[in-house]
Design an enzyme around this catalytic site. Structure first.
Site, PDB file in Angstrom:
ATOM      1  N   TYR A  97      15.070  40.807 -33.713  1.00 48.94           N
ATOM      2  CA  TYR A  97      14.750  39.530 -33.033  1.00 48.94           C
ATOM      3  C   TYR A  97      16.026  38.784 -32.640  1.00 48.94           C
ATOM      4  CZ  TYR A  97      10.405  40.441 -35.682  1.00 48.94           C
ATOM      5  OH  TYR A  97       9.290  41.003 -36.228  1.00 48.94           O
ATOM      6  N   TRP A 141       8.955  28.737 -34.462  1.00 45.57           N
ATOM      7  CA  TRP A 141       8.699  28.286 -35.840  1.00 45.57           C
ATOM      8  C   TRP A 141       9.743  28.814 -36.790  1.00 45.57           C
ATOM      9  CZ3 TRP A 141       3.917  29.807 -39.242  1.00 45.57           C
ATOM     10  CH2 TRP A 141       3.671  31.167 -39.211  1.00 45.57           C
ATOM     11  N   ASP A 181       0.764  37.821 -35.765  1.00 52.61           N
ATOM     12  CA  ASP A 181       0.374  38.598 -34.582  1.00 52.61           C
ATOM     13  C   ASP A 181      -0.745  39.642 -34.736  1.00 52.61           C
ATOM     14  OD1 ASP A 181       2.697  37.210 -34.316  1.00 52.61           O
ATOM     15  OD2 ASP A 181       3.889  38.860 -33.566  1.00 52.61           O
ATOM     16  N   GLU A 201      11.854  40.830 -43.979  1.00 56.17           N
ATOM     17  CA  GLU A 201      10.873  40.045 -43.233  1.00 56.17           C
ATOM     18  C   GLU A 201       9.556  39.990 -44.021  1.00 56.17           C
ATOM     19  OE1 GLU A 201      10.095  41.921 -39.511  1.00 56.17           O
ATOM     20  OE2 GLU A 201       9.134  40.148 -38.628  1.00 56.17           O
TER      21      GLU A 201
HETATM   22  C1  9WN Z   1       6.494  38.052 -31.519  1.00 52.71           C
HETATM   23  C2  9WN Z   1      10.293  36.176 -35.214  1.00 52.71           C
HETATM   24  C3  9WN Z   1       8.799  36.387 -35.000  1.00 52.71           C
HETATM   25  C4  9WN Z   1       7.941  35.457 -35.863  1.00 52.71           C
HETATM   26  C5  9WN Z   1       6.462  35.850 -35.838  1.00 52.71           C
HETATM   27  C6  9WN Z   1       6.337  37.311 -36.189  1.00 52.71           C
HETATM   28  C7  9WN Z   1       7.164  38.163 -35.214  1.00 52.71           C
HETATM   29  C8  9WN Z   1       7.256  38.574 -32.749  1.00 52.71           C
HETATM   30  C9  9WN Z   1       7.244  40.097 -32.712  1.00 52.71           C
HETATM   31  O1  9WN Z   1       8.531  37.754 -35.274  1.00 52.71           O
HETATM   32  O2  9WN Z   1       6.613  38.035 -33.914  1.00 52.71           O
HETATM   33  O3  9WN Z   1       6.611  36.661 -31.451  1.00 52.71           O
HETATM   34  O4  9WN Z   1       7.866  40.663 -31.813  1.00 52.71           O
HETATM   35  O5  9WN Z   1       6.605  40.729 -33.539  1.00 52.71           O
HETATM   36  O6  9WN Z   1       5.013  37.699 -36.176  1.00 52.71           O
HETATM   37  O7  9WN Z   1       5.744  35.055 -36.739  1.00 52.71           O
HETATM   38  O8  9WN Z   1       8.062  34.150 -35.408  1.00 52.71           O
HETATM   39  O9  9WN Z   1      10.610  36.238 -36.576  1.00 52.71           O
END
Ligand code: 9WN
Length: 484
Positions: free
Chosen positions: A55, A61, A204, A442
């Protein structure tokens, strides 16, 4: 069933209290140092990527939780985290779920900025680049802003003056954000927030959304890359392709509707009242009321905020399912509640607070039962994101079963507010043990404690800082160990 679960949880607490206090202290120091290091490494200069590889952008959030953790280290930097996010607020008041990092390595995350670039042509979008998605996530931000101010108040006069100025600056933006949720995202004025994509829930691929997603017919779509899978050894830790097809199909429809809220509401096939999102909004509105007091906002605005909170409390009450002893999401398209036992079902009423003694007892009973924290095979007495008793449960797959530290933070925080400090302390201790053993993952496999998903996850580091450095907690802990 409940008695057995409590006994098991208590046994674990006792085992833990045998450990030498000094050992525990050292372990805590190490965790604090490691958490700080992770947040520094993920710091991109004024904002923090949610995780180093999986990410590489700013998530809404996540940033709020990160600010809660950072508040213990540097209140100015914590304020900056929220300031950077809110700089990309849409004209409607929406805070986007992702602000894309223009410097992220190519092919690191899909769908990325180029996929969402069209959102920038919406008349409501903020200036781009950087580009943003046109979804949003649960509104933890006002809670974070208030926490920053409280941390500054404990620190010194200079920090307090600065944090008060920050609250003055952020308050109108928070107010616009909450007003957006109470209007655009709740045209029925039910008090419950509607989401039009599972990504907006933050949970998700939770089975909460299975029925609503199953009803969606996926049309013609280009093939797409799963960059997320490159970052993990085991693809079963991430959502399956059938889920991803639906996520991307929904994004396509949202883009086709020009990211226009009203058109989406009229035609979109996935429209769900999300109880967890709505409950976070209740707590966030309570925090916003406190902020309104500090910044001396108008009576009219305070009444509005209070009214939004009251309406959501009422809406959530109506989602209660007596038989399951949980609060259920509602599928607006199918016109029926989504009957699945997930952590959201009891977290939502706890987060919203002010439950009657009977309801609180029912909620705690469910939390302690073998459907959640009292399951006899758990590595740690912490609630799996989905109950192992559900057919949609999967111990490795993301929100279908693994234990999430961030969800445990929300529970812990709500339990303290609900007057349950001992139970809260147990969740905190087990969560810290889990992270001390498995690292800053995570999420975790519930039965083995194996760390899953991304490592060095920012919000995991942030909640560890809050657990270890927050005073109220230490007091709750000492009360519970005295009573053991
Ligand atoms: C899509 C970043 C995010 C969290 C979410 C989690 C996951 C993303 C993904 O990661 O979602 O938004 O690509 O899976 O479900 O809660 O904010 O940590």
């Amino acid at each position: 069933m409940v008695t057995q679960a409590v006994t098991q949880a208590e046994r674990r607490v006792r085992t833990r209290s045998w450990r030498k206090v000094s050992e525990e202290h050292e372990e805590h120091e190490e965790l604090v140092a490691e958490a700080g290091k992770i947040l520094r490494r993920n710091d991109m200069g004024g904002w923090t990527r949610a995780a180093p590889e999986l990410y590489p952008h700013q998530w809404s959030w996540d940033s709020a939780f990160i600010a809660i953790g950072l508040a213990h280290l540097d209140t100015r930097r914590a304020a900056q985290e929220l300031r950077t996010l809110f700089a990309h607020q849409w004209k409607t008041g929406k805070v986007p779920h992702i602000v894309f990092n223009p410097k992220a390595p190519p092919d690191s995350y899909y769908p990325g900025a180029e996929h969402w670039a069209c959102a920038a042509s919406s008349p409501d979008a903020p200036p781009a680049p950087p580009y943003t998605s046109c979804l949003c996530q649960p509104p933890v931000h006002a809670i974070a802003a208030l926490r920053i101010w409280e941390a500054a108040r404990r620190k010194d006069e200079k920090a307090l003056v600065e944090a008060t100025a920050f609250l003055r600056e952020i308050y109108p933006r928070l107010f616009a954000w909450h007003r957006y949720l109470a209007t655009f995202r709740d045209p029925e004025r039910s008090g419950l927030v509607t989401i039009y994509h599972p990504w907006a829930s933050g949970t998700d691929n939770s089975p909460r959304w299975d029925d609503a997603l199953a009803a969606i017919e996926v049309g013609e779509m280009e093939t797409y890359p799963r960059f997320d899978l490159q970052h993990l050894d085991d693809p079963s830790e991430r959502p399956a392709s059938a889920e991803y097809d639906r996520y991307l199909w929904l994004v396509k429809l949202i883009k086709r509707a020009g990211c226009d809220e009203r058109s989406i509401y009229r035609s979109h096939p996935f429209l769900v009242k999300d109880v967890l999102f709505s409950a976070v909004l209740v707590a966030a509105n309570e925090a916003l009321l406190e902020i309104a007091e500090v910044v001396e906002a108008s009576d009219e605005e305070r009444e509005l905020i209070d009214g939004w909170a009251g309406r959501s409390r009422q809406g959530l009450k109506e989602c209660w399912d007596e038989k399951l002893g949980l609060c259920l999401d509602y599928d607006l398209r199918a016109d029926k509640p989504l009957r699945v036992r997930t952590v959201a079902g009891f977290a939502a009423p706890l987060i919203a607070g002010r439950q009657s003694p009977e309801r609180l007892e029912a909620l705690l009973g469910e939390l302690d039962s073998s459907a959640f924290s009292g399951h006899p095979e758990l590595r740690w007495p912490l609630p799996p994101s989905t109950s192992p008793k559900e057919t949609g449960f999967h111990p490795r797959s993301y929100w279908r079963g693994p234990v999430w530290p961030v969800a445990n933070w929300l529970l812990w925080w709500s339990l303290i507010r609900a007057g349950e400090p001992e139970r809260a302390a147990r969740i905190r201790r087990a969560s810290l043990d889990q992270i001390a053993e498995g690292g800053f993952a995570e999420y975790f496999e519930p039965f083995t404690g194996e760390p899953l998903g991304s490592n060095s996850q920012s919000w995991t580091a942030a909640v560890v800082l809050d657990w270890l450095l927050s005073d109220s907690l230490r007091k709750a802990d000492s009360r519970s160990s005295q009573s053991e």
